[in-house]
Design a protein around this motif. Structure first.
Motif, mmCIF file in Angstrom:
data_model
loop_
_atom_site.group_PDB
_atom_site.id
_atom_site.type_symbol
_atom_site.label_atom_id
_atom_site.label_comp_id
_atom_site.label_asym_id
_atom_site.label_seq_id
_atom_site.Cartn_x
_atom_site.Cartn_y
_atom_site.Cartn_z
ATOM 1 N N VAL A 12 0.885 -1.125 -0.139
ATOM 2 C CA VAL A 12 -0.009 0.046 -0.215
ATOM 3 C C VAL A 12 0.825 1.191 -0.123
ATOM 4 O O VAL A 12 1.941 1.118 0.509
ATOM 5 N N GLN A 13 0.360 2.415 -0.721
ATOM 6 C CA GLN A 13 1.260 3.370 -0.696
ATOM 7 C C GLN A 13 0.950 4.155 0.980
ATOM 8 O O GLN A 13 0.040 4.129 1.456
ATOM 9 N N ALA A 14 1.809 5.052 0.926
ATOM 10 C CA ALA A 14 2.077 5.915 2.352
ATOM 11 C C ALA A 14 0.662 6.748 2.374
ATOM 12 O O ALA A 14 0.250 7.355 1.405
ATOM 13 N N LEU A 86 -1.046 4.830 6.657
ATOM 14 C CA LEU A 86 -0.038 3.939 6.627
ATOM 15 C C LEU A 86 1.510 4.834 6.514
ATOM 16 O O LEU A 86 1.460 5.843 5.494
ATOM 17 N N LYS A 87 2.450 4.579 7.139
ATOM 18 C CA LYS A 87 3.686 5.278 7.053
ATOM 19 C C LYS A 87 4.554 4.095 6.493
ATOM 20 O O LYS A 87 4.453 2.891 6.791
ATOM 21 N N PRO A 88 5.624 4.389 5.758
ATOM 22 C CA PRO A 88 6.668 3.346 5.322
ATOM 23 C C PRO A 88 7.286 2.588 6.530
ATOM 24 O O PRO A 88 7.674 1.377 6.412
ATOM 25 N N ASP A 90 5.766 1.476 8.925
ATOM 26 C CA ASP A 90 4.761 0.328 9.272
ATOM 27 C C ASP A 90 4.956 -0.631 8.602
ATOM 28 O O ASP A 90 4.369 -1.962 8.858
ATOM 29 N N THR A 91 5.998 -0.789 7.795
ATOM 30 C CA THR A 91 6.156 -2.055 7.123
ATOM 31 C C THR A 91 6.879 -3.037 7.977
ATOM 32 O O THR A 91 7.676 -2.878 8.779
ATOM 33 N N THR A 120 3.424 -3.932 3.463
ATOM 34 C CA THR A 120 4.606 -2.970 2.854
ATOM 35 C C THR A 120 4.132 -1.852 2.519
ATOM 36 O O THR A 120 3.130 -1.720 1.722
ATOM 37 N N VAL A 121 4.651 -0.756 3.226
ATOM 38 C CA VAL A 121 4.231 0.660 2.695
ATOM 39 C C VAL A 121 5.072 1.479 2.036
ATOM 40 O O VAL A 121 6.267 1.484 2.448
ATOM 41 N N SER A 122 4.780 1.719 0.777
ATOM 42 C CA SER A 122 5.695 2.370 -0.132
ATOM 43 C C SER A 122 5.533 3.880 0.160
ATOM 44 O O SER A 122 4.690 4.373 0.166
ATOM 45 N N SER A 123 6.622 4.670 -0.200
ATOM 46 C CA SER A 123 6.516 6.080 0.097
ATOM 47 C C SER A 123 6.577 6.843 -1.273
ATOM 48 O O SER A 123 6.290 6.237 -2.215
#
Length: 123
Positions: A12-14, A86-88, A90-91, A120-123
């Motif tokens: 998921v994206q940030a 969500l934040k990176p 949080d990955t 996985t949280v992408s920035s």
């Protein structure tokens, strides 16, 4: 003992949201406190939050309050973790766990664990 299976992880994206679910087998689910933990690569397993057996009480890691929400459905033997904003950082691999008492903040307080689901949280 109870068997636990997590689902709902992914990429998921940030700033996005994700909902994890944990399905439990066994007749004693509604007597168990449930917890969520996470573990990032190279880091120790970290407490996320916990919910009482009835679902009436919840407790969260201070750093996650306001973004993460735990709920449960005792009729369906499931517990959920709603994650917002969500934040990176949080990955991690997210685990649900079952324990005997609420609140329990440490991994050794829980006797049953799922296999984990990757978030996985992408920035």
């Amino acid at each position: 003992q109870v068997q636990l299976v997590e689902s709902g992880g992914g990429l998921v994206q940030a700033g996005g949201s994700l909902r994890l679910s944990c399905a439990a087998s066994g007749r004693t689910f509604n007597s168990l406190a449930m917890g969520w933990f996470r573990q990032a690569p190279g880091k120790e397993r970290e407490f996320v939050g916990t919910i009482s057996a009835s679902g009436a009480r919840t407790s969260y890691a201070d750093s996650l309050k306001g973004r993460f929400t735990i709920s449960r459905d005792n009729a369906k033997n499931t517990v959920g973790l709603q994650m917002n904003s969500l934040k990176p950082e949080d990955t991690a691999v997210y685990y649900c766990a079952a324990g005997l008492s609420y609140p329990s903040f440490y991994f050794y307080d829980y006797h049953s664990w799922g296999q984990g689901t990757q978030v996985t949280v992408s920035s």
